[in-house]
Design a protein around this motif. Structure first.
Motif, PDB file in Angstrom:
ATOM      1  N   UNK A 141      12.067 -52.727   4.389  1.00 48.82           N
ATOM      2  CA  UNK A 141      10.883 -51.063   4.622  1.00 48.82           C
ATOM      3  C   UNK A 141      10.454 -51.546   6.060  1.00 48.82           C
ATOM      4  N   UNK A 142      11.300 -50.625   6.769  1.00 43.85           N
ATOM      5  CA  UNK A 142      10.835 -50.651   7.623  1.00 43.85           C
ATOM      6  C   UNK A 142       9.755 -49.365   8.424  1.00 43.85           C
ATOM      7  N   UNK A 143       9.601 -49.457   9.878  1.00 44.71           N
ATOM      8  CA  UNK A 143       8.262 -48.612   9.678  1.00 44.71           C
ATOM      9  C   UNK A 143       8.396 -48.703  11.614  1.00 44.71           C
ATOM     10  N   UNK A 144       8.284 -47.812  11.943  1.00 47.26           N
ATOM     11  CA  UNK A 144       9.012 -47.032  12.456  1.00 47.26           C
ATOM     12  C   UNK A 144       9.623 -45.473  12.964  1.00 47.26           C
ATOM     13  N   UNK A 145       9.701 -44.887  14.848  1.00 46.00           N
ATOM     14  CA  UNK A 145      10.561 -43.750  14.067  1.00 46.00           C
ATOM     15  C   UNK A 145      11.458 -43.689  15.486  1.00 46.00           C
ATOM     16  N   UNK A 146      12.015 -42.707  15.695  1.00 45.69           N
ATOM     17  CA  UNK A 146      12.828 -42.405  16.964  1.00 45.69           C
ATOM     18  C   UNK A 146      12.778 -41.804  18.223  1.00 45.69           C
ATOM     19  N   UNK A 147      12.904 -41.729  19.184  1.00 41.92           N
ATOM     20  CA  UNK A 147      11.772 -41.381  20.241  1.00 41.92           C
ATOM     21  C   UNK A 147      11.828 -39.854  20.594  1.00 41.92           C
ATOM     22  N   UNK A 174       3.813 -44.965  20.254  1.00 43.38           N
ATOM     23  CA  UNK A 174       3.844 -45.748  18.559  1.00 43.38           C
ATOM     24  C   UNK A 174       3.941 -47.388  18.798  1.00 43.38           C
ATOM     25  N   UNK A 175       3.755 -47.353  20.169  1.00 39.99           N
ATOM     26  CA  UNK A 175       4.630 -48.554  20.402  1.00 39.99           C
ATOM     27  C   UNK A 175       3.320 -49.468  21.312  1.00 39.99           C
ATOM     28  N   UNK A 176       2.601 -48.211  21.359  1.00 39.40           N
ATOM     29  CA  UNK A 176       1.493 -49.108  22.704  1.00 39.40           C
ATOM     30  C   UNK A 176      -0.100 -49.469  22.195  1.00 39.40           C
ATOM     31  N   UNK A 177      -0.054 -50.007  21.048  1.00 37.44           N
ATOM     32  CA  UNK A 177      -1.028 -51.406  20.270  1.00 37.44           C
ATOM     33  C   UNK A 177      -1.220 -52.549  21.797  1.00 37.44           C
ATOM     34  N   UNK A 178      -0.056 -53.150  22.249  1.00 33.83           N
ATOM     35  CA  UNK A 178      -0.554 -53.488  23.374  1.00 33.83           C
ATOM     36  C   UNK A 178      -1.272 -53.160  24.424  1.00 33.83           C
ATOM     37  N   UNK A 229       5.917 -37.256  22.082  1.00 31.63           N
ATOM     38  CA  UNK A 229       5.836 -35.901  21.086  1.00 31.63           C
ATOM     39  C   UNK A 229       4.790 -36.428  20.054  1.00 31.63           C
ATOM     40  N   UNK A 230       4.847 -35.236  18.914  1.00 28.58           N
ATOM     41  CA  UNK A 230       4.078 -35.247  18.083  1.00 28.58           C
ATOM     42  C   UNK A 230       3.940 -36.428  17.131  1.00 28.58           C
ATOM     43  N   UNK A 231       5.553 -36.574  16.780  1.00 26.99           N
ATOM     44  CA  UNK A 231       5.553 -37.225  15.274  1.00 26.99           C
ATOM     45  C   UNK A 231       5.680 -38.814  15.898  1.00 26.99           C
ATOM     46  N   UNK A 232       5.338 -39.159  17.084  1.00 22.50           N
ATOM     47  CA  UNK A 232       4.234 -40.905  17.325  1.00 22.50           C
ATOM     48  C   UNK A 232       3.424 -41.056  18.035  1.00 22.50           C
TER      49      UNK A 232
END
Length: 398
Positions: free
Chosen positions: A251-257, A17-21, A45-48
């Motif tokens: 609003x909070x965008x993001x998920x746990x590991x 999820x944080x790999x846009x960079x 994991x699929x959720x990320x």
């Protein structure tokens, strides 16, 4: 000096999820005419897996994780036991070595077959161990990047760094921290190279509008759900603002590991405890298009990390001309100058955070000034193309 034609690019659990960079940097490298061959330890994991480009990225990524006993046994005789024994760092280190050996063999085989002479490991964790072993056992050249405190990336750091042809480190503060820890293992060539963002893509098409009197204040946060990201502090600040009579929506965008089964549940409970069900939304892992749309809607971007090596999320907000409130933690001061292109408050200080939000919300002129200055800072110093240029230049010197 001739430019390298192919570059191996190794990122753990890509694309998360944080790999846009990383994806934007890859595109910039390819725009410069260098073929990028993607490697990763294993899929996330699929959720990320959340971005529109995630599937195409996975299809072109070679995943190196392997439980092949034969590959492990074939690699063991090549181990540089003398160098490894000098590390003498215990069970976790040796476990990491054994897990990484089959992956190192596979990486070397794939690079040889594709004519790749250099791999950049965008991590100092297991990805760096794989690259370091591929160098010692099979002669594959590599480099590494440090994105956060050295202690976060496991044991064996001197072994990982000693064989690297060069290293990039995202802040001057991190470089000064690692110098005494790595000593002679630090490569001769070390470049301060921050992460960056695509400022052309993260660009408003309509002017930023500061909050108006009587309007619901729209706050946005984008970060993985983890205790150190300070989400609970932001929730407490929202509660304080509501108690002061301010109408606030966060609003909070993001998920746990874990993909939703970890810290997400802690935050859900905290939202219930603080009575914020009608004021706070946990969006989960969302595609970059959603993040951009939410930034365009937001009055303020807020991230209250307890420790932040630098902060791509801050850069994205600043590139979109959203006034940013962050914490004076880690290397954030190398990105944000307090009062000039953003606002910094102490970490773990919900009241100070609430005061900063309230002050900005009531000062549209200040909001507009930070909006313009934040965009200028990111365009001038933190474009994604800078990292691509660094990797091409330094790998071409190997």
């Amino acid at each position: 000096m001739p430019k390298i034609s192919k570059l191996g690019y190794l990122v753990p659990q890509f694309p998360g999820q944080t790999h846009i960079f990383f994806w934007r940097e890859i595109q910039k490298i390819e725009d410069a005419g260098v073929e990028v061959c993607l490697f990763s330890t294993r899929p996330p994991p699929p959720g990320l897996i959340s971005h529109a480009w995630s599937q195409s990225a996975m299809e072109r990524t070679e995943y190196l994780a392997s439980t092949s006993l034969s590959s492990l046994l074939l690699s063991l005789p090549r181990l540089p036991l003398g160098e490894l024994l000098r590390e003498g760092i215990g069970r976790e280190f040796w476990r990491d070595v054994l897990i990484s050996l089959p992956a190192a063999r596979r990486l070397a085989q794939l690079c040889r077959a594709r004519g790749i002479s250099h791999v950049h490991a965008h991590s100092c964790g297991r990805a760096a161990m794989i690259a370091a072993l591929a160098k010692r056992l099979y002669g594959l050249n590599y480099s590494i990047s440090l994105h956060g405190p050295l202690e976060d990336y496991g044991p064996g750091q001197r072994f990982k760094w000693r064989g690297a042809k060069f290293a990039t480190i995202i802040t001057e503060a991190l470089l000064q921290d690692v110098r005494p820890k790595l000593g002679e293992a630090l490569p001769d060539r070390v470049v301060i190279q921050p992460m960056g963002v695509d400022t052309d893509r993260l660009h408003r098409t309509a002017p930023y509008q500061p909050p108006q009197p009587g309007e619901t204040l729209r706050l946005f946060t984008c970060a993985r759900l983890h205790l150190v990201k300070g989400h609970i502090d932001v929730l407490q600040a929202v509660r304080l603002l509501l108690d002061r009579g301010m109408d606030v929506r966060l609003e909070i965008a993001g998920e746990d590991d874990a993909g939703g089964g970890g810290f997400h549940t802690v935050l859900d409970e905290k939202i219930q405890e603080l009575g914020l069900q009608d004021h706070v939304t946990l969006m989960g892992a969302v595609p970059e298009e959603t993040v951009r749309a939410k930034l365009f809607e937001a009055h303020l971007f807020v991230l209250a990390s307890w420790s932040e090596p630098l902060g791509v999320a801050y850069m994205e907000a600043m590139s979109c001309e959203v006034p940013v409130i962050g914490t004076d933690a880690g290397g954030v001061r190398e990105l944000i100058t307090d009062g000039q292109d953003g606002i910094l408050v102490p970490p773990k200080a919900p009241e100070a955070l609430a005061d900063a939000i309230s002050d900005l919300a009531s000062d549209p002129k200040k909001c507009l000034g930070l909006s313009v200055a934040g965009r200028r800072t990111v365009v001038d110093r933190f474009g994604a193309g800078r990292g691509a240029d660094t990797l091409i230049r330094e790998a071409s010197r190997v």
